[in-house]
Motif scaffolding. Structure first.
Motif, mmCIF file in Angstrom:
data_model
loop_
_atom_site.group_PDB
_atom_site.id
_atom_site.type_symbol
_atom_site.label_atom_id
_atom_site.label_comp_id
_atom_site.label_asym_id
_atom_site.label_seq_id
_atom_site.Cartn_x
_atom_site.Cartn_y
_atom_site.Cartn_z
ATOM 1 N N ASP A 1 -21.177 -21.591 9.396
ATOM 2 C CA ASP A 1 -21.403 -23.163 8.948
ATOM 3 C C ASP A 1 -22.115 -24.100 8.342
ATOM 4 O O ASP A 1 -23.586 -24.039 8.333
ATOM 5 C CB ASP A 1 -21.449 -23.892 10.439
ATOM 6 C CG ASP A 1 -21.316 -25.815 10.246
ATOM 7 O OD1 ASP A 1 -21.468 -26.075 9.261
ATOM 8 O OD2 ASP A 1 -20.677 -25.750 11.443
ATOM 9 N N ASP A 2 -22.305 -24.590 6.795
ATOM 10 C CA ASP A 2 -23.185 -24.703 6.259
ATOM 11 C C ASP A 2 -22.791 -26.817 5.995
ATOM 12 O O ASP A 2 -22.218 -26.445 5.048
ATOM 13 C CB ASP A 2 -23.113 -24.270 5.061
ATOM 14 C CG ASP A 2 -24.280 -24.732 3.376
ATOM 15 O OD1 ASP A 2 -25.446 -25.478 3.844
ATOM 16 O OD2 ASP A 2 -24.052 -24.072 2.262
ATOM 17 N N SER B 1 -18.320 -11.616 6.089
ATOM 18 C CA SER B 1 -19.933 -11.484 5.424
ATOM 19 C C SER B 1 -19.785 -11.632 4.168
ATOM 20 O O SER B 1 -20.945 -12.388 3.053
ATOM 21 C CB SER B 1 -20.167 -10.454 6.332
ATOM 22 O OG SER B 1 -19.322 -8.763 5.488
ATOM 23 N N GLN B 2 -19.213 -11.362 2.949
ATOM 24 C CA GLN B 2 -18.911 -10.937 1.641
ATOM 25 C C GLN B 2 -19.244 -12.021 0.880
ATOM 26 O O GLN B 2 -19.365 -12.933 0.226
ATOM 27 C CB GLN B 2 -17.781 -10.008 0.885
ATOM 28 C CG GLN B 2 -17.722 -8.891 1.149
ATOM 29 C CD GLN B 2 -18.267 -7.529 2.059
ATOM 30 O OE1 GLN B 2 -18.929 -7.086 2.897
ATOM 31 N NE2 GLN B 2 -16.741 -8.207 3.367
ATOM 32 N N ALA B 3 -17.916 -13.489 2.005
ATOM 33 C CA ALA B 3 -17.476 -14.768 1.581
ATOM 34 C C ALA B 3 -18.716 -15.061 1.257
ATOM 35 O O ALA B 3 -19.522 -15.725 0.336
ATOM 36 C CB ALA B 3 -16.469 -15.048 1.994
ATOM 37 N N HIS C 1 -20.598 -17.215 -1.209
ATOM 38 C CA HIS C 1 -21.277 -18.958 -1.305
ATOM 39 C C HIS C 1 -22.647 -19.091 -1.252
ATOM 40 O O HIS C 1 -23.059 -20.171 -1.800
ATOM 41 C CB HIS C 1 -20.692 -19.625 0.633
ATOM 42 C CG HIS C 1 -21.098 -20.963 0.678
ATOM 43 N ND1 HIS C 1 -20.166 -21.786 0.476
ATOM 44 C CD2 HIS C 1 -22.081 -21.133 1.445
ATOM 45 C CE1 HIS C 1 -20.800 -23.087 0.532
ATOM 46 N NE2 HIS C 1 -22.248 -22.869 1.095
ATOM 47 N N LEU C 2 -23.861 -18.535 -0.410
ATOM 48 C CA LEU C 2 -25.036 -18.603 -0.806
ATOM 49 C C LEU C 2 -25.893 -18.002 -1.576
ATOM 50 O O LEU C 2 -25.918 -18.822 -2.758
ATOM 51 C CB LEU C 2 -25.626 -17.528 0.482
ATOM 52 C CG LEU C 2 -25.387 -17.671 1.869
ATOM 53 C CD1 LEU C 2 -26.078 -16.709 2.565
ATOM 54 C CD2 LEU C 2 -25.540 -19.360 2.167
ATOM 55 N N ALA C 3 -25.250 -16.826 -2.478
ATOM 56 C CA ALA C 3 -25.117 -16.869 -3.924
ATOM 57 C C ALA C 3 -24.790 -18.212 -4.871
ATOM 58 O O ALA C 3 -25.906 -17.957 -5.484
ATOM 59 C CB ALA C 3 -25.114 -15.258 -4.321
ATOM 60 N N TYR D 1 -17.552 -23.279 -2.070
ATOM 61 C CA TYR D 1 -16.933 -23.166 -0.829
ATOM 62 C C TYR D 1 -15.511 -22.417 -1.440
ATOM 63 O O TYR D 1 -15.145 -21.844 -0.529
ATOM 64 C CB TYR D 1 -16.879 -24.206 -0.220
ATOM 65 C CG TYR D 1 -16.387 -24.466 0.793
ATOM 66 C CD1 TYR D 1 -16.527 -23.821 1.838
ATOM 67 C CD2 TYR D 1 -14.962 -25.326 0.518
ATOM 68 C CE1 TYR D 1 -15.318 -23.586 3.112
ATOM 69 C CE2 TYR D 1 -14.243 -25.598 2.352
ATOM 70 C CZ TYR D 1 -14.325 -24.774 3.451
ATOM 71 O OH TYR D 1 -13.703 -24.275 4.553
ATOM 72 N N GLN D 2 -14.709 -22.760 -2.424
ATOM 73 C CA GLN D 2 -13.632 -22.270 -2.691
ATOM 74 C C GLN D 2 -13.856 -21.357 -2.996
ATOM 75 O O GLN D 2 -13.278 -20.178 -2.927
ATOM 76 C CB GLN D 2 -13.044 -23.577 -4.295
ATOM 77 C CG GLN D 2 -11.964 -24.725 -3.428
ATOM 78 C CD GLN D 2 -11.126 -24.929 -4.540
ATOM 79 O OE1 GLN D 2 -11.831 -25.511 -5.727
ATOM 80 N NE2 GLN D 2 -10.701 -24.825 -4.249
ATOM 81 N N LEU D 3 -14.826 -20.411 -4.170
ATOM 82 C CA LEU D 3 -15.050 -19.219 -4.484
ATOM 83 C C LEU D 3 -15.152 -18.379 -3.323
ATOM 84 O O LEU D 3 -14.523 -17.558 -3.044
ATOM 85 C CB LEU D 3 -16.191 -19.303 -5.191
ATOM 86 C CG LEU D 3 -15.756 -19.354 -6.531
ATOM 87 C CD1 LEU D 3 -17.297 -19.632 -7.339
ATOM 88 C CD2 LEU D 3 -14.802 -18.556 -7.710
ATOM 89 N N ALA D 4 -16.115 -19.359 -2.004
ATOM 90 C CA ALA D 4 -16.549 -18.432 -0.748
ATOM 91 C C ALA D 4 -14.640 -18.037 -0.431
ATOM 92 O O ALA D 4 -14.240 -17.049 0.863
ATOM 93 C CB ALA D 4 -17.084 -19.223 -0.469
ATOM 94 N N GLN D 5 -13.976 -18.812 -0.143
ATOM 95 C CA GLN D 5 -13.186 -18.981 1.043
ATOM 96 C C GLN D 5 -11.856 -17.957 -0.002
ATOM 97 O O GLN D 5 -10.891 -17.638 0.364
ATOM 98 C CB GLN D 5 -11.920 -20.177 0.921
ATOM 99 C CG GLN D 5 -12.719 -21.530 1.369
ATOM 100 C CD GLN D 5 -12.041 -22.565 1.490
ATOM 101 O OE1 GLN D 5 -12.271 -23.604 0.728
ATOM 102 N NE2 GLN D 5 -11.286 -22.650 2.468
#
Lengths: 201, 201
Positions: free
Chosen positions: A57-58, A66-68, A72-74, B88-92
């Motif tokens: 939750d950001d 975990s990959q997603a 996001h963080l990168a 966030y979109q890339l992570a999804q």
């Protein structure tokens, strides 16, 4: 504020803990008690219908897988080393994220869950997947220090925890010298954090 | 020139054929004869040590893994719809790429390989994984047209083929009306290409 829905013994959660630490990002954890089925509560299923840890939750942005979370963080907080702009480099990273989601999960991670927690699995299939993927990664690291390009990336972070936890899956990682040398490079990164049960020299 | 190392009956290869067609990119195919073990030839293993199709050769850049190939094509050749800049979109999108590499592959794709080609698999485990992932995707599509955001993305392309091929795995997709409506949206995209065996209205 960043909140990690976490389970201390999970290698998938450790991928996220490791990257958060390497990036120097402050965060809080919210323990999810898998043994009590907390991951199947209505509240948690809203966050992740797959009923798995980790979830991030950001500041209200909820991310499962975990990959997603690494993506996001990168992308949001990392410099170009962590999220290159080049399509080919991103694709090579994505290939290892698939390997982490598939072969690493169905190989070494399953062997660990079997030997450490007694979960019933197809040990023959998990063993074959493990032998194949460890051999491929060891040969891949023969002539390069990192899985993709010339510096650490989220490919390494996604693959590392369940390989380093191999001793808990009764795996002899000693047969893979290039993987062990890569372990040592990862462990030397500023901000590195270990988890109990990981391979030690 | 783009060359796809291809196997006509592979849903993983079809992910790439579909995106290449949607992007209007010219390409040639090089058939890999899996029954004759061509994927284990020294030449092919240089391209992909995992001995799998597809592999993409984009002017000498070699990419393994269907999800990774989608990332490469979307980032290099697609507009922002295909490769958003937002973390966030890339992570999804990345979360669904993991689902494609893990649950879709070990669920509906394995049931298909079993029913169509007679491969021995754990049908109970594959059936449970399939039920879980189809239910999650159907509920996810209840209030949105696409897996991520408000337009098609590589998340849809990565997940679509093995769901549309569900009839070949003896799966009754009729119980999932939101998935069927999403099939129809995908099939209406300009440049859409089907493969034999896919669900038809």
């Amino acid at each position: 504020m960043i909140t990690l829905y976490d389970m201390s013994l999970s290698g998938n959660c450790h991928k996220v803990r490791l990257l958060l630490s390497l990036l120097g990002l402050p965060y809080q954890t919210q323990a999810v008690d898998l043994r009590c089925g907390e991951q199947r509560s209505p509240d948690y299923l809203q966050r992740n219908p797959f009923a798995q840890v980790p979830v991030l939750d950001d500041d209200g942005l909820i991310i499962r897988d975990s990959q997603a979370i690494l993506v996001h963080l990168a992308k949001r907080y990392g410099c170009e080393k962590w999220w290159p702009d080049d399509a080919y480099q991103l694709a090579q990273i994505a290939a290892w994220l698939s390997t982490a989601a598939n072969e690493i999960f169905h190989g070494p991670a399953k062997l660990r869950v079997h030997h450490k927690f007694g979960s019933p699995i197809d040990t023959v299939a998990a063993g074959q997947t493990t032998d194949k993927v460890l051999g491929i990664i060891d040969r891949h690291l023969q002539n390069q220090d990192w899985l993709v390009g010339d510096s650490v990336s989220i490919a390494d972070i996604a693959v590392y925890p369940y390989l380093a936890l191999a001793p808990e899956g009764s795996l002899d990682i000693g047969a893979f010298p290039n993987i062990i040398a890569w372990f040592q490079r990862i462990r030397a990164l500023p901000g590195y954090v270990a988890m109990p049960g990981m391979w030690q020299a």
